[in-house]
Design an enzyme around this catalytic site. Sequence first.
Site, PDB file in Angstrom:
ATOM      1  N   GLU A   1       0.396  -1.362   5.582  1.00 26.61           N
ATOM      2  CA  GLU A   1       1.542  -0.958   6.406  1.00 26.61           C
ATOM      3  C   GLU A   1       1.423   0.502   6.814  1.00 26.61           C
ATOM      4  O   GLU A   1       1.724   0.879   7.939  1.00 26.61           O
ATOM      5  CB  GLU A   1       2.857  -1.175   5.625  1.00 26.61           C
TER       6      GLU A   1
ATOM      7  N   ASP B   1       0.843  -1.210   0.000  1.00 18.90           N
ATOM      8  CA  ASP B   1       0.000   0.000   0.000  1.00 18.90           C
ATOM      9  C   ASP B   1       0.873   1.252   0.000  1.00 18.90           C
ATOM     10  O   ASP B   1       2.058   1.206   0.333  1.00 18.90           O
ATOM     11  CB  ASP B   1      -0.939   0.020   1.222  1.00 18.90           C
TER      12      ASP B   1
END
Length: 373
Positions: free
Chosen positions: A137, A79
């Site tokens: 994350e 991400d």
Amino acid sequence: MNSVVEHLSHLIRIPSNSAVSNRSVIEYAAEVLHRAGWTTRALSYRDPQQVEKVNLIAAPRGQNISDHHADLVLMCHSDTVPFAPDWEHALDPQIENGMLHGCGACDIKGFLACILTAATSEAKFLDGLRIILSADEEIGCIGAAHLLADNALRPRRMIIGEPTQLHPARAGKGYCLAEITVTGKEAHSAHPDQGVSAIYNAARLIGAIEKLAVQLRSEQNSFFRPAFTTVNVGLIHGGTAKNIIAGSCRFQLEWRPIPGQAANAVLDSVIAIITNMKQADPGFHAEVRPLRQQAGFETPASSPLVQQIERLAGRPAVSIPFGSEASLFAPVAQEVIVFGPGDMRTAHSSRECVPVSELEEATRILRTMILRA
Ligand SMILES: [Zn+2]
């Protein structure tokens, strides 16, 4: 076979901020790995907004993916942070003066492109090699926490991707956050004895926390600058009007513990301060809600993994001032380093970029690491 720049350009074009599903990024990576003979296992979950998120584990051809012991894991989140609406080329990669620009160029699609390029090889891979691609994350290492909760993998050595300008980062501070709500009693400001000001009480508490922050400076780890645990009150909100004694005041307390200091050490000290203030003043009331507790990590300078990357990259080990998934995996893996192309100081901004030369160098280093000697 695609080059690292082709993989990265493709990845940048896939929107991937943590609010949307990371499935498209995972599917692209899985397809590249499948073509190179790797097997993959997807572990998905729903985030609190019911959006599907996917963690992926991959093993080279001929290796048993369900064996959860791994000798070497390359880990990379999938991400990115959201980008500003006026960043015209966020999803439209551009190369200028040897730098590839775009959202995720260094954090973290650059490293992912290096993994995908290195994993495409005719040579024999190391036994016990795994790739982990994680979700979420950027919003608190949520995907990594799922992987640990599922006991999905027991790595011995880990290389976790983040931009470190190809220095092996062998230590990092932790990241902790708590919300503290101080409750008072509202009253007309002309009659202070009728109320209890939550703002005055919060100010006393913050004053005590500031003293704690000064005390924390005496515990030092010289591998960091600053060498101590830092504490910040970055957000405060309280009261309803100028002529009302504030009934509530809420603030966020953030601290970044040096490795070796327990993630909850500062929190315990704050709770002790609150307990003392309550004992001294029955009108004092504060509640602490921990939001994040991530300890720091430190792999010894003598670690063979650290020394191998230092040698291959020709760069000395460093510490990193930002949080990473290394904090979560350090307690289970023997050797953990953070490593990747690009400079984190460009990340999370429209200046984000990565030097093409570092992408190529990282690919070469990873390839040396993952192929059988
Ligand atoms: Zn990152």
